[in-house]
Design a protein around this motif. Structure first.
Motif: not given
Length: 502
Positions: A209-220, A231-233
């Motif tokens: 994937v080019d972009v990950v938006l993470d609001v969870v954190g933890g094990k994921y 060159k992902g973000r």
């Protein structure tokens, strides 16, 4: 007044519903009678003394409100009593009244209800800042949203689709993923039942994937990082799972990717003009029907601690809202776009209809072309126009004299500057395919019923009124254009435009 108070740091069940003195606004502040206040994850952190901002006890949580201006400080010139507004107060919103700095307050458009307004800023503001300003998401890229059914996550799903990306929604249940699908997610991953890294590779055919938006954190977080493309973000938005992940930074090196923080509250303070523009664009998208908030549940003020607890327990899908007081408001219809076709949001414009032939245009005579997004006429734009035209009248460029002599203390944009914005706003409402040349030829008629002041937001409504063929094989378009301003009940420019096309 009634309020929910945090008298000692802890969990939501320690909050109390009680009486509190009505706050008095300072010279640069505004007192707002609260109609609605959204429930956000920072509210949970702030009552535990775990947030970046740490108010003194006692205080009311609730950082995002809508309501009516009840009183203004002596230095506040752009807001008035009785005005409908939404505001970023940080805390204090779980109360009947709240005092907010004037520069953190935004007028509510007439066709936006209080509940929608109160649920817009934090989630969509955070997601839009993350995708537009930090990741610079491009059409055709792949976006993975972790915690996709929450407020920010669901906003990111919808904005990602509107920006032209392929969106993969990841959440912890089939029910949550069903909401993501309804909001436009192309693919879905249940990360409680499926291998996140494996599914990312399957969906992207090994590219990542080019972009990950993470609001969870933890094990994921780590498997998502391992599933990134070159060159992902990776956007770090929050840690709803509770644990702050320890990422292996050798993966960042090997993938040539970037891990970047998204702190919208800080951004809104450090770059207020850019943030205000983002908010105006979001409100325009809501008005045009491109995006819409998913309201999980509406709570009364006394039940606000229950709303926070349900958010903490990850039971909230979309947004929880606290309604303050016993009031009813007619929910006005939000104007829908003329079509579902959209341009990537970064372009700040919609594409209602695409014309391929002269016949297409002739069939559309007498019909609306659409409504543009809002654009800001800043003092910088006014100054540049003066320099270009060598017209330095004081009402346009002398800000100190304007403060003393002009209504609201703001400079006035030149009428011809207002007119010059029409082609800029029109171009996205009139997409034409396969043409050799398009020339904005001129105007038949133009008038300026009301002035545009420095800082005003304007947008264009346009209607195709006639099409004529020309001797050289092209054709001439006659367009009725009407520009409106958020600061005026009257239009600020009405013109009949002529465009030549070959």
């Amino acid at each position: 007044m009634k309020a929910i108070l945090c008298t000692r740091f802890g969990l939501p069940d320690q909050l109390i519903y009680t009486e509190k003195k009505i706050p008095v606004p300072g010279e640069d502040e505004v007192l707002i009678a609260v109609k609605a206040c959204s429930v956000n994850f920072p509210d949970i952190l702030i009552i535990q003394n775990k947030y970046q901002f740490k108010p003194e006890l006692p205080f009311s949580p609730g950082g995002e409100v809508s309501g009516l201006v009840e009183a203004v400080g002596t230095k506040v010139k752009n807001l008035k009593k009785g005005q409908r507004v939404l505001a970023l107060c940080g805390w204090g919103g779980f109360a009947e009244k709240v005092v907010v700095k004037a520069d953190r307050i935004f007028p509510i458009p007439q066709d936006l209800d209080y509940l929608t307004a109160a649920s817009t800023l934090y989630t969509f503001g955070t997601a839009y800042h993350a995708l537009k300003d930090r990741a610079i998401l491009q059409a055709g890229e792949t976006l993975l949203v972790l915690g996709a059914s929450g407020g920010v996550g669901l906003a990111a799903v919808e904005l990602g689709k509107a920006m032209g990306a392929k969106v993969i929604a990841a959440a912890s249940s089939a029910e949550k993923l069903a909401i993501c699908q309804a909001k436009g997610a192309d693919e879905r991953i249940n990360y409680e039942q499926e291998n996140l890294k494996k599914r990312i590779k399957e969906i992207t055919e090994g590219k990542g994937v080019d972009v990950v938006l993470d609001v969870v954190g933890g094990k994921y977080a780590e498997p998502a990082l391992r599933g990134m493309a070159w060159k992902g973000r990776y956007l770090v938005v929050g840690f709803a799972a509770g644990d702050i992940p320890q990422l292996p930074f050798n993966l960042v090196l090997l993938k040539g990717c970037a891990v970047m923080g998204v702190f919208w509250g800080r951004f809104s303070q450090e770059e207020p003009k850019k943030n205000q523009q983002n908010i105006m664009e979001l409100l325009s998208m809501i008005q045009s029907g491109k995006i819409s908030q998913h309201i999980h549940k509406v709570y009364d003020l006394e039940s606000a601690p229950n709303a926070l607890q349900e958010l903490l327990d990850r039971k909230v899908m979309g947004k929880a809202i606290v309604k303050v007081g016993d009031w009813e408001e007619e929910k006005k219809a939000i104007q829908k776009s003329l079509t579902q076709n959209t341009k990537p949001i970064g372009s700040n414009a919609s594409i209602p209809i695409s014309f391929k032939t002269l016949g297409d245009l002739k069939k559309h005579v007498g019909q609306e072309l659409g409504i543009s997004s809002w654009t800001t006429v800043s003092q910088e734009v006014i100054q540049k126009f003066a320099e270009t035209t060598d017209d330095f009248q004081w009402i346009h460029v002398d800000t100190e004299k304007a403060k003393a002599l002009l209504p609201g203390g703001k400079n006035i944009a030149h009428g011809y500057l207002t007119l010059s914005l029409v082609p800029k706003l029109l171009v996205d409402l009139l997409p034409l395919e396969g043409i050799e040349m398009a020339l904005n030829y001129g105007v038949n008629k133009v008038r300026f019923p009301a002035p545009v002041y420095s800082g005003d937001q304007v947008r264009l409504k346009a209607r195709l009124i006639n099409v004529e063929e020309t001797n050289d094989g092209g054709f001439k378009l006659f367009i009725h254009a009407e520009m409106e301003s958020r600061g005026s009940e009257k239009p600020v420019c009405v013109a009949e435009l002529i465009t030549l096309i070959r």
